[in-house]
Design a protein around this motif. Structure first.
Motif, PDB file in Angstrom:
ATOM      1  N   ASN A   1     -41.496  49.699   7.017  1.00 59.34           N
ATOM      2  CA  ASN A   1     -42.022  50.114   5.717  1.00 59.34           C
ATOM      3  C   ASN A   1     -41.111  51.095   4.991  1.00 59.34           C
ATOM      4  O   ASN A   1     -41.328  51.415   3.822  1.00 59.34           O
ATOM      5  CB  ASN A   1     -43.415  50.726   5.876  1.00 59.34           C
ATOM      6  CG  ASN A   1     -43.443  51.896   6.848  1.00 59.34           C
ATOM      7  OD1 ASN A   1     -42.745  51.889   7.862  1.00 59.34           O
ATOM      8  ND2 ASN A   1     -44.259  52.889   6.566  1.00 59.34           N
TER       9      ASN A   1
ATOM     10  N   ASP B   1     -43.574  45.136   9.871  1.00 56.56           N
ATOM     11  CA  ASP B   1     -44.133  43.920   9.276  1.00 56.56           C
ATOM     12  C   ASP B   1     -43.643  42.729  10.103  1.00 56.56           C
ATOM     13  O   ASP B   1     -42.448  42.431  10.133  1.00 56.56           O
ATOM     14  CB  ASP B   1     -43.662  43.789   7.827  1.00 56.56           C
ATOM     15  CG  ASP B   1     -44.247  42.562   7.124  1.00 56.56           C
ATOM     16  OD1 ASP B   1     -44.917  41.743   7.781  1.00 56.56           O
ATOM     17  OD2 ASP B   1     -44.013  42.437   5.909  1.00 56.56           O
TER      18      ASP B   1
ATOM     19  N   THR C   1     -44.179  51.559  10.247  1.00 59.23           N
ATOM     20  CA  THR C   1     -44.981  50.375  10.541  1.00 59.23           C
ATOM     21  C   THR C   1     -44.106  49.130  10.434  1.00 59.23           C
ATOM     22  O   THR C   1     -43.310  49.006   9.506  1.00 59.23           O
ATOM     23  CB  THR C   1     -46.170  50.253   9.575  1.00 59.23           C
ATOM     24  OG1 THR C   1     -46.997  51.418   9.697  1.00 59.23           O
ATOM     25  CG2 THR C   1     -47.009  49.022   9.892  1.00 59.23           C
TER      26      THR C   1
ATOM     27  N   VAL D   1     -44.850  57.973   9.528  1.00 59.39           N
ATOM     28  CA  VAL D   1     -45.406  56.845  10.275  1.00 59.39           C
ATOM     29  C   VAL D   1     -44.656  55.581   9.889  1.00 59.39           C
ATOM     30  O   VAL D   1     -44.734  55.116   8.746  1.00 59.39           O
ATOM     31  CB  VAL D   1     -46.913  56.682  10.001  1.00 59.39           C
ATOM     32  CG1 VAL D   1     -47.456  55.464  10.766  1.00 59.39           C
ATOM     33  CG2 VAL D   1     -47.676  57.940  10.385  1.00 59.39           C
TER      34      VAL D   1
ATOM     35  N   ASN E   1     -48.864  48.239  15.325  1.00 55.64           N
ATOM     36  CA  ASN E   1     -47.458  48.045  14.979  1.00 55.64           C
ATOM     37  C   ASN E   1     -46.820  49.313  14.416  1.00 55.64           C
ATOM     38  O   ASN E   1     -45.775  49.255  13.781  1.00 55.64           O
ATOM     39  CB  ASN E   1     -47.318  46.922  13.946  1.00 55.64           C
ATOM     40  CG  ASN E   1     -47.787  45.593  14.478  1.00 55.64           C
ATOM     41  OD1 ASN E   1     -47.795  45.374  15.686  1.00 55.64           O
ATOM     42  ND2 ASN E   1     -48.183  44.698  13.580  1.00 55.64           N
ATOM     43  N   SER E   2     -47.454  50.457  14.639  1.00 56.65           N
ATOM     44  CA  SER E   2     -46.990  51.705  14.026  1.00 56.65           C
ATOM     45  C   SER E   2     -46.651  52.755  15.071  1.00 56.65           C
ATOM     46  O   SER E   2     -47.148  52.730  16.206  1.00 56.65           O
ATOM     47  CB  SER E   2     -48.058  52.259  13.079  1.00 56.65           C
ATOM     48  OG  SER E   2     -48.348  51.354  12.043  1.00 56.65           O
TER      49      SER E   2
ATOM     50  N   THR F   1     -47.608  54.330  20.495  1.00 63.25           N
ATOM     51  CA  THR F   1     -47.745  53.325  19.445  1.00 63.25           C
ATOM     52  C   THR F   1     -49.213  53.061  19.142  1.00 63.25           C
ATOM     53  O   THR F   1     -50.077  53.134  20.011  1.00 63.25           O
ATOM     54  CB  THR F   1     -47.075  52.007  19.851  1.00 63.25           C
ATOM     55  OG1 THR F   1     -47.651  51.556  21.080  1.00 63.25           O
ATOM     56  CG2 THR F   1     -45.585  52.203  20.024  1.00 63.25           C
TER      57      THR F   1
END
Length: 300
Positions: free
Chosen positions: A40, A61, A59, A57, A94-95, A91
């Protein structure tokens, strides 16, 4: 009619919006790059002593991932000098949260098997006190004149002025007036604002018939390192030196102000302790020697 008289020392002034500033970089200058997945953000600035900006943070994709797996592995790579230290959280899907703990730069890499990966650069700094203005000291050292046969001289200055050194000062208010309220006030946006304002001054000049305006030009990476400026790039010199646009910031050493090498590109510079910046085209030695402050003294 002849061109209007121009002052040798330049001051960036407030004018209308003409160019779009950078926010996050389009390329991160990361080592790994991206393949099939993306993050991101690709370039983030953190400050160890700023509660609001000490962590970020990231993330992933996975929309275009070629893997059946959704398990993301997070790692770091050394990049730049000095190398930053960061703390990685556990984690969450997905972050992951990255918190800066030591100054420098570092690469964050997310991997989903060997074919799917994405990376970003994190620049960590200390001493968070937001800058309200930036002053740029710009000089082309006459001692390396044999390297600037192709130099571009903007219409509102001269080679003698560039040899002596000029200044441009830009305030946060000027940047926000040009690019919009809330625009990140960093050295890169401030420098772009300064150049845009200077080019608008050139547009107001009158020229003799057949003469064309010559504008300020810069090619700057998304992280704020100069590839070229005024058509001057980087060239290998003698004894391990490089002739290029070396970047410095002013520091106080007792009662003396001196230049210190920048550890960050203009994109990551946004604090008061980096608000006075030197951009000097000279033969920068392999050692950590720096030029005179604020300008290299002419050789008599």
């Amino acid at each position: 009619m002849k061109s209007k008289m121009i002052m040798a020392s330049l001051l960036a002034i407030l004018m209308v919006v003409t160019v779009v500033p950078m926010t996050f970089s389009e390329d991160s200058d990361a080592l790994t790059g991206d393949s099939n997945i993306s993050l991101n953000a690709q370039h983030v600035s953190l400050y160890t002593d700023s509660p609001a900006q000490s962590s970020f943070v990231f993330t992933v994709d996975l929309t275009h991932s070629t893997s059946q797996s959704t398990d993301v592995t997070w790692t770091t790579n050394a990049i730049g000098t000095p190398q930053a230290t960061v703390q990685l959280s556990a984690t969450t899907g997905n972050s992951i949260t990255v918190t800066g703990t030591g100054a420098g730069t570092i690469e964050i890499v997310a991997t989903v098997d060997s074919q799917n990966y994405a990376s970003a650069v994190v620049a960590v700094q200390t001493g968070y006190a937001p800058a309200t203005s930036f002053t740029f000291y710009i000089q082309v050292d006459p001692a390396v004149s044999n390297y600037y046969s192709n130099i571009i001289i903007p219409s509102n200055t001269s080679i003698s002025a560039l040899n002596a050194g000029i200044t441009m000062t830009v305030t946060k208010a000027q940047v926000e007036a040009r690019y919009g309220t809330g625009t990140t006030f960093n050295a890169l946006n401030a420098f772009n604002c300064a150049i845009a304002a200077q080019n608008e001054l050139i547009d107001q000049m009158e020229f003799d018939e057949g003469d064309e305006p010559v504008y300020w030009q810069a090619n700057i990476s998304s992280s704020g390192w100069f590839n070229s400026f005024l058509n001057l790039a980087s060239y290998p010199g003698d004894n391990g030196s490089w002739i290029y646009w070396a970047q410095y910031h002013a520091v106080q050493n007792g009662n003396t102000t001196e230049w210190a090498f920048n550890n960050y590109g203009f994109y990551d510079i946004a604090t008061e302790d980096y608000s006075t910046l030197g951009l000097i085209f000279w033969a920068s030695p392999a050692t950590m020697d720096v030029p005179d402050y604020p300008f290299i003294a002419p050789t008599l």
